[in-house]
Design an enzyme around this catalytic site. Structure first.
Site, PDB file in Angstrom:
ATOM      1  N   GLY A  46       0.837  -1.194   0.000  1.00  0.00           N
ATOM      2  CA  GLY A  46       0.000   0.000   0.000  1.00  0.00           C
ATOM      3  C   GLY A  46       0.872   1.243   0.000  1.00  0.00           C
ATOM      4  O   GLY A  46       2.055   1.171   0.350  1.00  0.00           O
ATOM      5  N   GLN A  51       2.959   9.953   1.708  1.00  0.00           N
ATOM      6  CA  GLN A  51       4.314   9.378   1.766  1.00  0.00           C
ATOM      7  C   GLN A  51       5.209   9.847   0.624  1.00  0.00           C
ATOM      8  O   GLN A  51       6.429   9.741   0.713  1.00  0.00           O
ATOM      9  CB  GLN A  51       4.237   7.841   1.748  1.00  0.00           C
ATOM     10  CG  GLN A  51       3.622   7.263   3.010  1.00  0.00           C
ATOM     11  CD  GLN A  51       3.465   5.764   2.903  1.00  0.00           C
ATOM     12  OE1 GLN A  51       2.510   5.271   2.325  1.00  0.00           O
ATOM     13  NE2 GLN A  51       4.422   5.024   3.437  1.00  0.00           N
ATOM     14  N   CYS A  91       6.112  -0.230   7.579  1.00  0.00           N
ATOM     15  CA  CYS A  91       5.749   0.956   6.796  1.00  0.00           C
ATOM     16  C   CYS A  91       6.941   1.375   5.950  1.00  0.00           C
ATOM     17  O   CYS A  91       8.068   1.411   6.439  1.00  0.00           O
ATOM     18  CB  CYS A  91       5.343   2.085   7.736  1.00  0.00           C
ATOM     19  SG  CYS A  91       4.855   3.587   6.878  1.00  0.00           S
ATOM     20  N   LEU A  92       6.692   1.694   4.699  1.00  0.00           N
ATOM     21  CA  LEU A  92       7.776   2.124   3.812  1.00  0.00           C
ATOM     22  C   LEU A  92       8.412   3.423   4.309  1.00  0.00           C
ATOM     23  O   LEU A  92       9.552   3.718   3.959  1.00  0.00           O
ATOM     24  CB  LEU A  92       7.250   2.317   2.384  1.00  0.00           C
ATOM     25  CG  LEU A  92       6.722   1.046   1.692  1.00  0.00           C
ATOM     26  CD1 LEU A  92       6.160   1.387   0.319  1.00  0.00           C
ATOM     27  CD2 LEU A  92       7.802  -0.020   1.586  1.00  0.00           C
ATOM     28  N   HIS A 133      -4.225   1.438   7.786  1.00  0.00           N
ATOM     29  CA  HIS A 133      -2.859   1.987   7.826  1.00  0.00           C
ATOM     30  C   HIS A 133      -2.727   3.154   6.835  1.00  0.00           C
ATOM     31  O   HIS A 133      -2.177   4.211   7.174  1.00  0.00           O
ATOM     32  CB  HIS A 133      -1.883   0.843   7.510  1.00  0.00           C
ATOM     33  CG  HIS A 133      -0.444   1.229   7.418  1.00  0.00           C
ATOM     34  ND1 HIS A 133       0.508   0.789   8.317  1.00  0.00           N
ATOM     35  CD2 HIS A 133       0.235   1.997   6.518  1.00  0.00           C
ATOM     36  CE1 HIS A 133       1.691   1.277   7.978  1.00  0.00           C
ATOM     37  NE2 HIS A 133       1.558   2.005   6.879  1.00  0.00           N
ATOM     38  N   GLU A 134      -3.253   2.980   5.628  1.00  0.00           N
ATOM     39  CA  GLU A 134      -3.143   4.037   4.604  1.00  0.00           C
ATOM     40  C   GLU A 134      -3.982   5.261   4.959  1.00  0.00           C
ATOM     41  O   GLU A 134      -3.554   6.395   4.755  1.00  0.00           O
ATOM     42  CB  GLU A 134      -3.562   3.510   3.220  1.00  0.00           C
ATOM     43  CG  GLU A 134      -2.789   2.320   2.679  1.00  0.00           C
ATOM     44  CD  GLU A 134      -1.288   2.426   2.849  1.00  0.00           C
ATOM     45  OE1 GLU A 134      -0.746   3.540   2.887  1.00  0.00           O
ATOM     46  OE2 GLU A 134      -0.642   1.367   2.971  1.00  0.00           O
ATOM     47  N   HIS A 137      -2.221   7.496   7.278  1.00  0.00           N
ATOM     48  CA  HIS A 137      -1.226   8.360   6.620  1.00  0.00           C
ATOM     49  C   HIS A 137      -1.864   9.661   6.145  1.00  0.00           C
ATOM     50  O   HIS A 137      -1.280  10.735   6.271  1.00  0.00           O
ATOM     51  CB  HIS A 137      -0.615   7.650   5.405  1.00  0.00           C
ATOM     52  CG  HIS A 137       0.539   6.746   5.716  1.00  0.00           C
ATOM     53  ND1 HIS A 137       1.700   7.183   6.322  1.00  0.00           N
ATOM     54  CD2 HIS A 137       0.728   5.423   5.480  1.00  0.00           C
ATOM     55  CE1 HIS A 137       2.550   6.156   6.442  1.00  0.00           C
ATOM     56  NE2 HIS A 137       1.982   5.076   5.949  1.00  0.00           N
TER      57      HIS A 137
HETATM   58  O1  GNR Z   1       4.094  -2.648   2.612  1.00  0.00           O
HETATM   59  C1  GNR Z   1       3.468  -2.500   3.652  1.00  0.00           C
HETATM   60  N1  GNR Z   1       3.173  -3.578   4.407  1.00  0.00           N
HETATM   61  C2  GNR Z   1       2.328  -3.541   5.510  1.00  0.00           C
HETATM   62  C3  GNR Z   1       2.323  -4.636   6.371  1.00  0.00           C
HETATM   63  C4  GNR Z   1       1.485  -4.652   7.473  1.00  0.00           C
HETATM   64  C5  GNR Z   1       0.638  -3.591   7.710  1.00  0.00           C
HETATM   65  C6  GNR Z   1       0.635  -2.495   6.875  1.00  0.00           C
HETATM   66  C7  GNR Z   1       1.476  -2.463   5.776  1.00  0.00           C
HETATM   67  S1  GNR Z   1       1.456  -1.107   4.715  1.00  0.00           S
HETATM   68  C8  GNR Z   1       3.094  -1.141   4.098  1.00  0.00           C
HETATM   69  C9  GNR Z   1       3.300  -0.099   3.015  1.00  0.00           C
HETATM   70  C10 GNR Z   1       3.113   1.279   3.614  1.00  0.00           C
HETATM   71  O2  GNR Z   1       3.909   1.817   4.325  1.00  0.00           O
HETATM   72  N2  GNR Z   1       1.993   1.888   3.345  1.00  0.00           N
HETATM   73  O3  GNR Z   1       1.741   3.098   3.877  1.00  0.00           O
HETATM   74 NI    NI Z   2       2.881   3.179   5.729  1.00  0.00          NI
END
Ligand code: GNR
Ligand code: NI
Length: 167
Positions: A46, A51, A91-92, A133-134, A137
């Site tokens: 995601g 980001q 998270c990236l 999660h997204e 952000h």
């Molecule tokens: O790649 C991602 N893997 C992930 C694993 C568990 C819970 C959430 C994520 S999202 C993350 C990519 C990211 O940072 N998206 O904002």
């Molecule tokens: Ni993230």
């Protein structure tokens, strides 16, 4: 197609609130394409516009991580949440850090798709986690905000160490 730079914690720009998108036009569709390319280049499932330093309400998701289930959500809103479950997240924008986060187990989401059409979907499992999660952000929230003070201290120490090694 452009691979965009991903901001890293503790960059203050990750804290900005994303603005609603009023017109889903070609520039938004191009942004979504670039976001998918960036997400796949970084092996993520995601990516939120925040980001890549674009403060508009758009996220891309592909829990297959291989381009098999692309999902673009514009102006997304969670309209229903059920249950709760702890899961390991990464998270990236916070490389090499993983931590357990409590999220709703299943959710209902309203959004626009890349054609500006209203969509509504139900999600559970990894997709539900990823959407939550997204959406965080877009509100300037990061998964590390859910950590206990002790775990947050460990994270800050780890980042300091990494920084030293890179200098
Ligand atoms: O790649 C991602 N893997 C992930 C694993 C568990 C819970 C959430 C994520 S999202 C993350 C990519 C990211 O940072 N998206 O904002
Ligand atoms: Ni993230």
């Amino acid at each position: 197609m452009t691979i965009l730079d991903v901001l890293h914690f503790p960059d203050a720009r990750l804290r900005k609130q994303a603005q609603a998108i009023t017109n889903v036009d070609d520039s938004i569709r191009q942004l979504a394409k670039d976001m998918f390319a960036t997400m796949h280049a970084e092996s993520g499932i995601g990516l939120a516009a925040t980001q890549v330093d674009v403060h508009k309400q758009i996220v891309v998701i592909d829990i297959s991580a291989k381009g098999e289930q692309p999902l673009t959500l514009i102006n997304p809103e969670i309209v229903e949440m059920q249950g709760s479950a702890k899961n390991e997240e990464g998270c990236l924008s916070v490389p090499d850090i993983h931590a357990e986060v409590d999220r709703a187990e299943s959710i209902r989401v309203k959004a626009l798709n890349e054609n500006g059409e209203a969509i509504e979907l139900e999600a559970e499992g990894l997709l539900a986690i990823c959407i939550q999660h997204e959406l965080d952000h877009l509100k300037g929230k990061l998964f590390v905000d859910y950590l206990s003070p002790l775990k947050l201290k460990r994270l800050r120490d780890k980042l300091k160490k990494q920084k030293k090694q890179n200098n």
